[in-house]
Design a protein around this motif. Structure first.
Motif, PDB file in Angstrom:
ATOM      1  N   SER A 109       0.705  -1.208  -0.075  1.00  0.00           N
ATOM      2  CA  SER A 109       0.024   0.069  -0.034  1.00  0.00           C
ATOM      3  C   SER A 109       0.733   1.368   0.024  1.00  0.00           C
ATOM      4  O   SER A 109       1.783   1.387   0.539  1.00  0.00           O
ATOM      5  N   ARG A 110       0.331   2.411  -0.523  1.00  0.00           N
ATOM      6  CA  ARG A 110       0.979   3.574  -0.665  1.00  0.00           C
ATOM      7  C   ARG A 110       0.050   4.608  -0.409  1.00  0.00           C
ATOM      8  O   ARG A 110      -1.107   4.568  -0.594  1.00  0.00           O
ATOM      9  N   GLN A 111       0.431   5.843   0.378  1.00  0.00           N
ATOM     10  CA  GLN A 111      -0.390   6.890   0.682  1.00  0.00           C
ATOM     11  C   GLN A 111      -0.409   7.859  -0.503  1.00  0.00           C
ATOM     12  O   GLN A 111       0.333   9.124  -0.082  1.00  0.00           O
ATOM     13  N   ARG A 112      -0.849   7.718  -1.572  1.00  0.00           N
ATOM     14  CA  ARG A 112      -0.598   8.471  -2.579  1.00  0.00           C
ATOM     15  C   ARG A 112      -2.124   8.404  -3.430  1.00  0.00           C
ATOM     16  O   ARG A 112      -3.007   7.830  -3.315  1.00  0.00           O
ATOM     17  N   TYR A 113      -2.193   9.540  -4.216  1.00  0.00           N
ATOM     18  CA  TYR A 113      -3.354   9.781  -5.110  1.00  0.00           C
ATOM     19  C   TYR A 113      -3.435   8.909  -6.320  1.00  0.00           C
ATOM     20  O   TYR A 113      -4.124   8.088  -6.564  1.00  0.00           O
ATOM     21  N   TRP A 114      -2.225   9.045  -7.045  1.00  0.00           N
ATOM     22  CA  TRP A 114      -2.092   8.600  -8.215  1.00  0.00           C
ATOM     23  C   TRP A 114      -1.802   7.007  -8.517  1.00  0.00           C
ATOM     24  O   TRP A 114      -0.882   6.706  -8.825  1.00  0.00           O
ATOM     25  N   GLY A 115      -2.585   6.060  -8.166  1.00  0.00           N
ATOM     26  CA  GLY A 115      -2.611   4.855  -8.224  1.00  0.00           C
ATOM     27  C   GLY A 115      -4.115   4.223  -7.980  1.00  0.00           C
ATOM     28  O   GLY A 115      -5.110   4.836  -7.888  1.00  0.00           O
ATOM     29  N   GLU A 116      -3.963   2.701  -8.058  1.00  0.00           N
ATOM     30  CA  GLU A 116      -5.130   2.155  -8.243  1.00  0.00           C
ATOM     31  C   GLU A 116      -5.951   2.204  -6.541  1.00  0.00           C
ATOM     32  O   GLU A 116      -5.390   1.667  -5.669  1.00  0.00           O
ATOM     33  N   PRO A 117      -7.184   2.459  -6.529  1.00  0.00           N
ATOM     34  CA  PRO A 117      -7.869   2.147  -5.151  1.00  0.00           C
ATOM     35  C   PRO A 117      -8.008   0.992  -5.101  1.00  0.00           C
ATOM     36  O   PRO A 117      -8.124  -0.196  -5.837  1.00  0.00           O
ATOM     37  N   PHE A 118      -7.721   0.289  -3.704  1.00  0.00           N
ATOM     38  CA  PHE A 118      -8.076  -0.947  -3.329  1.00  0.00           C
ATOM     39  C   PHE A 118      -9.827  -1.119  -3.418  1.00  0.00           C
ATOM     40  O   PHE A 118     -10.418  -0.531  -2.977  1.00  0.00           O
ATOM     41  N   PRO A 119     -10.051  -2.617  -3.828  1.00  0.00           N
ATOM     42  CA  PRO A 119     -11.322  -2.677  -4.030  1.00  0.00           C
ATOM     43  C   PRO A 119     -11.844  -3.301  -2.325  1.00  0.00           C
ATOM     44  O   PRO A 119     -12.331  -4.392  -2.266  1.00  0.00           O
ATOM     45  N   ILE A 120     -11.689  -2.537  -1.517  1.00  0.00           N
ATOM     46  CA  ILE A 120     -11.895  -3.073  -0.187  1.00  0.00           C
ATOM     47  C   ILE A 120     -12.822  -1.936   0.771  1.00  0.00           C
ATOM     48  O   ILE A 120     -12.615  -0.756   0.729  1.00  0.00           O
ATOM     49  N   LEU A 121     -13.760  -2.411   1.320  1.00  0.00           N
ATOM     50  CA  LEU A 121     -14.537  -1.630   2.357  1.00  0.00           C
ATOM     51  C   LEU A 121     -14.078  -1.992   3.791  1.00  0.00           C
ATOM     52  O   LEU A 121     -14.148  -3.180   4.115  1.00  0.00           O
ATOM     53  N   ILE A 122     -14.388  -1.106   4.656  1.00  0.00           N
ATOM     54  CA  ILE A 122     -14.134  -1.418   5.966  1.00  0.00           C
ATOM     55  C   ILE A 122     -15.486  -0.763   6.957  1.00  0.00           C
ATOM     56  O   ILE A 122     -15.702   0.044   6.618  1.00  0.00           O
ATOM     57  N   GLU A 146     -11.350   1.692   1.551  1.00  0.00           N
ATOM     58  CA  GLU A 146      -9.711   1.879   2.157  1.00  0.00           C
ATOM     59  C   GLU A 146      -9.125   3.105   1.342  1.00  0.00           C
ATOM     60  O   GLU A 146      -9.507   3.251   0.070  1.00  0.00           O
ATOM     61  N   THR A 147      -8.370   3.804   2.006  1.00  0.00           N
ATOM     62  CA  THR A 147      -7.893   5.107   1.245  1.00  0.00           C
ATOM     63  C   THR A 147      -6.442   4.938   0.652  1.00  0.00           C
ATOM     64  O   THR A 147      -5.970   5.803   0.280  1.00  0.00           O
ATOM     65  N   ASN A 148      -5.851   3.854   1.221  1.00  0.00           N
ATOM     66  CA  ASN A 148      -4.510   3.522   0.590  1.00  0.00           C
ATOM     67  C   ASN A 148      -4.790   3.323  -1.000  1.00  0.00           C
ATOM     68  O   ASN A 148      -5.767   3.011  -1.410  1.00  0.00           O
ATOM     69  N   THR A 149      -3.503   3.417  -1.872  1.00  0.00           N
ATOM     70  CA  THR A 149      -3.633   3.028  -3.265  1.00  0.00           C
ATOM     71  C   THR A 149      -2.419   2.097  -3.405  1.00  0.00           C
ATOM     72  O   THR A 149      -1.614   1.949  -2.591  1.00  0.00           O
ATOM     73  N   MET A 150      -2.601   1.368  -4.521  1.00  0.00           N
ATOM     74  CA  MET A 150      -1.587   0.296  -4.907  1.00  0.00           C
ATOM     75  C   MET A 150      -0.398   0.823  -5.424  1.00  0.00           C
ATOM     76  O   MET A 150      -0.364   2.120  -5.764  1.00  0.00           O
ATOM     77  N   PRO A 151       0.696   0.221  -5.127  1.00  0.00           N
ATOM     78  CA  PRO A 151       2.109   0.694  -5.567  1.00  0.00           C
ATOM     79  C   PRO A 151       2.258   0.684  -7.060  1.00  0.00           C
ATOM     80  O   PRO A 151       1.507  -0.105  -7.918  1.00  0.00           O
ATOM     81  N   GLN A 152       2.916   1.348  -7.585  1.00  0.00           N
ATOM     82  CA  GLN A 152       3.241   1.444  -9.120  1.00  0.00           C
ATOM     83  C   GLN A 152       3.401  -0.051  -9.777  1.00  0.00           C
ATOM     84  O   GLN A 152       3.067  -0.101 -10.882  1.00  0.00           O
ATOM     85  N   TRP A 153       3.989  -0.929  -9.208  1.00  0.00           N
ATOM     86  CA  TRP A 153       4.304  -2.083  -9.501  1.00  0.00           C
ATOM     87  C   TRP A 153       3.161  -3.012 -10.085  1.00  0.00           C
ATOM     88  O   TRP A 153       3.015  -3.976 -10.711  1.00  0.00           O
ATOM     89  N   ALA A 154       1.817  -2.602  -9.468  1.00  0.00           N
ATOM     90  CA  ALA A 154       0.556  -3.509  -9.688  1.00  0.00           C
ATOM     91  C   ALA A 154       0.360  -3.653 -10.890  1.00  0.00           C
ATOM     92  O   ALA A 154       0.205  -4.509 -11.546  1.00  0.00           O
ATOM     93  N   GLY A 155       0.201  -2.597 -11.778  1.00  0.00           N
ATOM     94  CA  GLY A 155      -0.412  -2.496 -13.088  1.00  0.00           C
ATOM     95  C   GLY A 155       0.692  -3.155 -14.134  1.00  0.00           C
ATOM     96  O   GLY A 155       0.145  -3.746 -15.061  1.00  0.00           O
TER      97      GLY A 155
END
Ligand code: ANZ
Length: 910
Positions: A499-512, A565-574
């Motif tokens: 996880s990354r605390q950034r804007y420009w990444g994939e949001p997680f498909p997770i609800l809390i 979830e407000t984290n986004t995925m790291p650049q490696w994901a895509g």
């Protein structure tokens, strides 16, 4: 008019016009389209480039190096009858676009779109034959919908220790409920030890817990703790200025790689991916891949499997024990002190009052360093004595316990037994702090310490005289008998901080939910699109910028309220799966159709930079294996053959005593370079291209001046693909001359008749075979050399017959496709592009004629003749020649043998 009568110094051919024309024709005719398997009977061949991050700077000359290589292979394979897939796309999430957005208040969408446009224009300008109908962009919701879907596959599965593969988490729940699996003392899952055949650990059965006896909350914790995507509190590199965590690789010297801001270690709730479960399979499956040994070794070292033992030392006067991991249990008698990592939980408990101040201060300063810095700084050993002593279990000796940062907290147990006589790091430390050094292994033929090689145990009681392997095994038996240790395999590979605390990444498909429990978003609700934000700045808190999108954040479902979830995925994901999306980029039902996947995979050739040797390539292999295990893919590995292109350095720079010298004032002499004016030796060095050095070459400029075909040929002619090589403008001119000659010789001419002069015919047939073989072997420079030789030969002829022109255009087309198509369409009058033509067949009978007759002299007099293959070795030529003049040399001493290849042989006898 035959332009070959023009002076050979005529200007370069009209490449700009030619290149533009054919690029348009290729686009109109969609010549680079790969057929879907249902529409073809041809075999598939998948050639892949590491897709670029579309930076604002545009392409650098390193990009086209790999891209041209794969382009040549793609064109060649297409000509050989394959249905070739050669796609391109954009790895467009990431920090730079976000930083730019923060600075200039431009949405990353806009910068990304603009940069993609530039990249695409440049790539098309180079005549690279990509199937643009399959272009992917990791930031498209239609793409990242499936990145999120794959995340859910990870979230909804676990690694089954018995099947040795990922399985649906529902299966685990079943196995736990029916008692086949139990929860082990460390929280992991295990087969139920009281089942048949597992008596060995049945004695410990009371330590295992049965799932049905747990509360719902405990069950949830067990299940969540087994998922391949799970949440954990982990110490991370937190960068306050960027307001985000950084991967170890993004931290250099305690500062963020981007921006150079200070980074500190701090525990945070993070999404992790359980790549460690795959460590063994990631290792073993390397064997079957056609990758270079050095690349495989980089992956092996990164995974870092080692076998050894854990050993427990009791702490004198405490109830505590220190557990260490060692690869050298055979050296236990030589352990003269112990070291705890500064973060080790025992530090606070065992430190004596008079040492407390010093230890606290040391621990505090170590917290400011990343693992990487610690390893880098490890040359200078630092540490503090805790005041406590541990007891060596083999000889009951009291040994001091220190705290030192050369022991890392995340590896092994975060504690070591130090054996200074046989370990470099321990030796340095012991020498610096005056700790005892006891030799317990003999060998190496000297007294020098530390001795880290294989040897025989000494000073070691019951181990004395045993060779290392045997001593290790005996020691492990001893430790197991006493209940103070056991054999243990360790890995350097860590779970992937995802996880990354950034804007420009994939949001997680997770609800809390309100209790903090996680819930997967329904597949039908994917994609979870990034909310629009006006302010991309990090919040500075672990929530990250998405926490500002308050409307987006709140989700009501069936009367319940959740937060996203407000984290986004790291650049490696895509980039972990983009190669699969190319196979079926428009599919709205699945990430890839199984038939298409089966037809194309695995990738036949993957080319990219060595900087991706570990992270990207391990992450992608990991995801691929998970998807394979879950039945979504047909192959266990994604990239069958992989090649790293070498870095292209800036133009060689010359200097003398620190002063730069102009290249025009320098000449080569022997192995080095000298100043022309006085012959004084000068230093020659090529540097990495960088803005600050001012040695960056822009592909746009080169193409404007020399044309794309010349640029392509030049980059391929520089040297072997894998080699590091300096840019050299002079050589581009050479390539430009070559293509001008091809143009002069083969464009605007009237081919005459069908018959070829014998030598040219032989050369041409040889070239068909050789160029093909060189392309298969990725020896593009040698292939080009062959084409140069051939045109030089042809240029001597007054007229050229049609078959020659035809074959030459075909051979040239993978390398210089524009000029080849110009010959094809204009000189030969073909209706469709050379891109779609077949590779020519060599006439075998003409190849056989590749021999030469040589005169053989003895002492300068012609005594015979011999016929040998033109490429015969010196030894073979001599052997044949000696036979031909046997009667003249018999009984005499041959003093000298001279072979002038292709001309003559002379024996000097006396
Ligand atoms: C005693 C010993 C004696 C060791 C000897 C080596 C040589 P690899 O091979 O990389 O797995 N070690 C263990 N945990 C450590 C940690 N958290 N930080 C730093 N060093 C650690 O290395 C394993 C070896 O590295 C272990 O074996 C331990 O030192 C050290 F002659 O134990 B050895």
């Amino acid at each position: 008019m035959n332009p070959r009568v023009l002076s050979p110094t005529a200007m370069a051919y009209p490449f700009a016009e030619i290149e533009k024309k054919h690029q348009q024709l290729w686009r109109d005719d969609r010549v680079y389209r790969a057929d879907d398997p249902a529409d073809t009977t041809k075999p598939g061949f998948y050639v892949l480039d590491m897709f670029p991050y579309p930076s604002g700077a545009g392409l650098h000359v390193g990009h086209p190096e790999g891209y041209t290589a794969t382009d040549i292979v793609s064109r060649y394979k297409r000509m050989k009858g394959f249905n070739v897939l050669h796609p391109m796309g954009w790895d467009a999430f990431g920090l730079p676009a976000e930083q730019y957005a923060i600075k200039n208040n431009v949405h990353p969408h806009e910068t990304t779109a603009k940069n993609v446009q530039t990249f695409r224009r440049q790539i098309e300008m180079l005549g690279l034959g990509y199937d643009w109908e399959r272009e992917v962009n990791t930031t498209d919701p239609g793409y990242y919908r499936w990145t999120q879907w794959i995340f859910l596959q990870l979230y909804n599965s676990y690694f089954d220790p018995v099947a040795n593969k990922a399985m649906p988490i529902a299966h685990l729940e079943n196995e736990l409920f029916n008692g086949n699996y139990v929860v082990a003392p460390d929280g992991s899952i295990a087969e139920n030890p009281v089942q048949e055949g597992m008596e060995a650990i049945a004695g410990e059965a009371h330590l295992f817990r049965h799932f049905e006896k747990l509360t719902n909350e405990q069950r949830r914790a067990v299940i969540d703790g087994q998922r391949l995507a799970f949440v954990d509190d982990v110490p991370v590199n937190w960068c306050p200025a960027l307001g985000t965590t950084l991967a170890n690789e993004e931290v250099v010297d305690g500062k963020s790689e981007v921006g150079g801001h200070p980074v500190e270690r701090r525990p945070l709730r993070q999404w992790m991916l359980r790549i460690t479960a795959y460590a063994d399979r990631l290792l073993e499956d390397l064997d079957g891949l056609d990758w270079s040994d050095s690349l495989k070794d980089m992956q092996r070292n990164w995974i870092g499997k080692s076998t050894g033992a854990t050993v427990e030392f009791s702490v004198d006067g405490h109830d505590e024990t220190i557990e260490v991991y060692t690869t050298r249990p055979d050296t236990l008698f030589g352990a003269t002190y112990m070291v705890l990592a500064p973060e080790h939980e025992l530090v606070a408990r065992i430190t004596t009052p008079d040492q407390k101040a010093a230890v606290d201060a040391y621990v505090a300063q170590a917290a400011g360093k990343s693992d990487r810095d610690r390893q880098a700084d490890a040359k200078v050993k630092t540490g503090v004595f805790t005041g406590a002593f541990a007891v060596n279990p083999v000889n009951d000796e009291r040994i001091p316990v220190w705290v030192a940062d050369y022991v890392l907290t995340g590896y092994g147990t975060g504690a070591i037994m130090a054996v200074p006589a046989h370990d470099e790091r321990d030796f340095e430390f012991a020498t610096k702090f005056d700790l005892p050094i006891v030799r317990v292994v003999e060998g190496g033929g000297g007294d020098d310490l530390p001795f880290t090689g294989d040897g025989t145990a000494t000073n070691s009681g019951f181990l004395d005289g045993k060779p290392m392997a045997e001593a290790k095994a005996s020691m492990i038996d001893f430790l197991v008998d006493r209940g103070v240790g056991r054999a243990k395999t360790n890995y350097k590979l860590r779970d992937w901080l995802f996880s990354r605390q950034r804007y420009w990444g994939e949001p997680f498909p997770i609800l809390i939910d309100g209790d903090g429990n996680h819930h997967a978003v329904d597949e039908a609700d994917l994609p979870i699109t990034l909310p629009e934000l006006d302010d991309f700045k990090p919040t500075g808190s672990p929530e990250g910028p998405l926490a500002k999108a308050t409307d987006w954040l709140r989700v009501e479902k069936d009367g319940d309220v959740f937060t996203r979830e407000t984290n986004t995925m790291p650049q490696w994901a895509g980039s972990c799966w983009y190669y699969l999306r190319y196979l079926d980029p428009q599919n709205a039902e699945r990430f890839v159709d199984p038939e298409k996947e089966k037809y194309w995979m695995p990738v036949a050739l993957y080319v990219g930079g060595v900087e991706h040797a570990v992270l990207h390539l391990l992450y992608a292999r990991f995801w691929h294996k998970v998807l394979f295990d879950l039945g979504h893919l047909s192959t266990p590995e994604p990239f069958q053959k992989l090649v790293n292109q070498g870095m292209i350095l800036g133009e060689t720079e010359y200097s003398l005593g620190g002063e730069r010298i102009e290249p025009s004032d320098v000449e080569k002499r022997g192995d080095g370079f000298v100043r022309k004016s006085d012959g004084v030796a000068v230093e020659a060095k090529a540097h990495k291209m960088s803005k600050s050095r001012g040695n960056v070459i822009n592909p746009d400029d080169v193409v404007a001046e020399y044309g794309a075909d010349t640029f392509r040929l030049y980059e391929m002619y520089m040297g072997p693909l894998e080699a590091m090589k300096p840019w050299n403008t002079r050589d581009i001119v050479g390539m430009s001359r070559f293509l001008s000659k091809v143009h002069r010789t083969l464009v605007d001419i009237e081919p005459t008749g069908d018959a070829l002069p014998e030598e040219l015919d032989r050369k041409l047939n040889g070239a068909i075979v050789n160029v093909g073989e060189h392309v298969e072997g990725l020896r593009f420079n040698t292939a080009i050399a062959e084409l140069i030789e051939l045109i030089n030969l042809a240029a001597r002829e007054k007229t050229l017959p049609r078959p020659f022109v035809r074959v030459y255009a075909l051979l040239l087309s993978p390398f210089a496709p524009h000029l080849a198509d110009e010959i094809w369409r204009e000189t030969l009058g073909m209706e469709t592009s050379v891109v779609l033509a077949g590779w020519p067949e060599a006439d075998e009978s003409k190849l056989a004629a590749d021999t030469v007759e040589l005169p053989v002299q003895v002492n300068g007099k012609l005594r015979g003749r011999v016929t040998v293959a033109t490429d015969a070795s010196k030894d073979d030529t001599l052997a044949a020649a000696r036979e031909a003049v046997a009667s003249h040399v018999e009984g005499k001493t041959v003093r000298k043998e001279v072979v002038v290849p292709g001309r003559m042989v002379n024996f000097v006898v006396g």
